[in-house]
Design a protein around this motif. Structure first.
Motif, mmCIF file in Angstrom:
data_model
loop_
_atom_site.group_PDB
_atom_site.id
_atom_site.type_symbol
_atom_site.label_atom_id
_atom_site.label_comp_id
_atom_site.label_asym_id
_atom_site.label_seq_id
_atom_site.Cartn_x
_atom_site.Cartn_y
_atom_site.Cartn_z
ATOM 1 N N UNK A 261 0.840 -1.200 0.000
ATOM 2 C CA UNK A 261 0.000 0.000 0.000
ATOM 3 C C UNK A 261 0.872 1.246 0.000
ATOM 4 N N UNK A 262 1.951 1.240 0.789
ATOM 5 C CA UNK A 262 2.857 2.389 0.841
ATOM 6 C C UNK A 262 3.474 2.666 -0.530
ATOM 7 N N UNK A 263 3.902 1.616 -1.221
ATOM 8 C CA UNK A 263 4.481 1.792 -2.553
ATOM 9 C C UNK A 263 3.453 2.350 -3.525
ATOM 10 N N UNK A 264 2.237 1.880 -3.433
ATOM 11 C CA UNK A 264 1.189 2.358 -4.341
ATOM 12 C C UNK A 264 0.825 3.812 -4.052
ATOM 13 N N UNK A 265 0.800 4.188 -2.766
ATOM 14 C CA UNK A 265 0.530 5.588 -2.430
ATOM 15 C C UNK A 265 1.639 6.483 -2.975
ATOM 16 N N UNK A 266 2.883 6.083 -2.748
ATOM 17 C CA UNK A 266 4.007 6.877 -3.253
ATOM 18 C C UNK A 266 3.966 6.997 -4.772
ATOM 19 N N UNK B 202 -2.620 2.055 10.913
ATOM 20 C CA UNK B 202 -3.743 1.112 10.851
ATOM 21 C C UNK B 202 -4.324 0.984 12.249
ATOM 22 N N UNK B 203 -5.472 1.612 12.472
ATOM 23 C CA UNK B 203 -6.092 1.616 13.795
ATOM 24 C C UNK B 203 -7.400 0.843 13.778
ATOM 25 N N UNK B 204 -7.601 0.035 14.792
ATOM 26 C CA UNK B 204 -8.832 -0.741 14.906
ATOM 27 C C UNK B 204 -10.020 0.207 15.029
ATOM 28 N N UNK B 205 -11.017 -0.052 14.220
ATOM 29 C CA UNK B 205 -12.212 0.776 14.252
ATOM 30 C C UNK B 205 -12.148 1.968 13.324
ATOM 31 N N UNK B 206 -10.950 2.310 12.875
ATOM 32 C CA UNK B 206 -10.781 3.449 11.964
ATOM 33 C C UNK B 206 -10.339 2.972 10.590
ATOM 34 N N UNK B 207 -9.397 2.055 10.571
ATOM 35 C CA UNK B 207 -8.878 1.566 9.310
ATOM 36 C C UNK B 207 -7.525 2.166 8.982
ATOM 37 N N UNK C 159 -8.909 4.490 4.329
ATOM 38 C CA UNK C 159 -10.162 4.994 4.879
ATOM 39 C C UNK C 159 -10.137 6.504 5.099
ATOM 40 N N UNK C 160 -8.944 7.050 5.352
ATOM 41 C CA UNK C 160 -8.860 8.496 5.503
ATOM 42 C C UNK C 160 -7.452 8.987 5.190
ATOM 43 N N UNK C 161 -7.376 10.275 4.879
ATOM 44 C CA UNK C 161 -6.111 10.934 4.573
ATOM 45 C C UNK C 161 -6.039 12.188 5.423
ATOM 46 N N UNK C 162 -4.958 12.346 6.171
ATOM 47 C CA UNK C 162 -4.830 13.521 7.031
ATOM 48 C C UNK C 162 -3.533 14.260 6.719
#
Length: 227
Positions: free
Chosen positions: A138-143, A168-173, A210-213
């Motif tokens: 996932x990290x490689x694909x984001x980069x 990766x947080x439980x309940x958040x994703x 699930x989210x981007x901050x």
């Protein structure tokens, strides 16, 4: 010994590497160019090390990221990896790290003389471009999305964005934590850029997110495109 480069896009004519390739090594191919001037400089430098069979090893640190640096180090006899790609020149051998081969596509190592003696230069236009396959993380694909699709657009305003970490947080994703730089840092339009541009593109291409901050310190506005 280490040489780093600002990734320049100028490429010298490639030499005939089929004759230089050691066929007993990996079947991987590379079109990296070590010019005659650079070969002469390296041969002279290596001859002063007083070690029979010493060569150079070429690799990329942090390949496929904005922090990518192209490096060259002494290779003592036997230090090379069996997967390295070997090029044999008149007076020395160069070993290309197998994992770095895709990032050294079209790379050119040259030597330019000047009044202070000279400088070895390393141009690798593809060292910061991520290479992703079916098994990419996932990290490689984001980069890859950031560097190949998003940053070229932000560059028009002198800005850029990079991935700081994945959480990766439980309940958040899965959360991608980003940092903006250049003209995007402190820019009054950065929230719109994040929510309507960067986040949308990332989530479309990486459904696991699930989210981007944004964790940029936007109190610094000296380089902001919009203030």
């Amino acid at each position: 010994m280490s040489e780093h480069n600002p990734t320049d896009t100028q490429v010298e004519p490639a030499a005939d590497y089929e004759s230089a390739l050691d066929t007993e090594q990996t079947e991987a191919k590379s079109n990296i160019t070590i010019t005659e001037a650079a070969q002469g400089y390296l041969a002279d430098l290596l001859s002063k090390q007083d070690t029979d069979g010493i060569g150079v090893r070429i690799f990329v640190e942090h390949p496929g990221t904005p922090r990518a640096e192209c490096c060259m180090a002494y290779n003592q006899p036997g230090e090379e990896d069996s997967a390295d790609l070997k090029f044999s020149y008149d007076n020395f051998s160069a070993f290309i790290e197998a994992a770095s081969v895709p990032y050294l596509e079209d790379a050119v190592i040259d030597y330019n003389k000047d009044r202070f003696g000279g400088q070895l230069t390393f141009r690798a236009p593809n060292s910061k471009v991520p290479k992703v396959g079916a098994d990419a993380s996932v990290e490689e694909r984001i980069n890859y999305v950031l560097q190949s699709e998003i940053n070229p657009g932000l560059a028009a305003h002198g800005g850029d964005v990079q991935l700081l970490e994945l959480i990766d947080e439980e309940g958040i994703g899965l959360t991608a934590v980003l940092k903006f730089g250049g003209g995007c840092q402190g820019c009054s339009a950065v929230d719109m850029t994040l929510r309507q541009g960067v986040e949308v593109q990332l989530k479309q291409q990486i459904p696991e997110l699930t989210q981007v901050i944004d964790e940029t310190d936007h109190t610094r506005t000296e380089n902001a495109y919009y203030k």
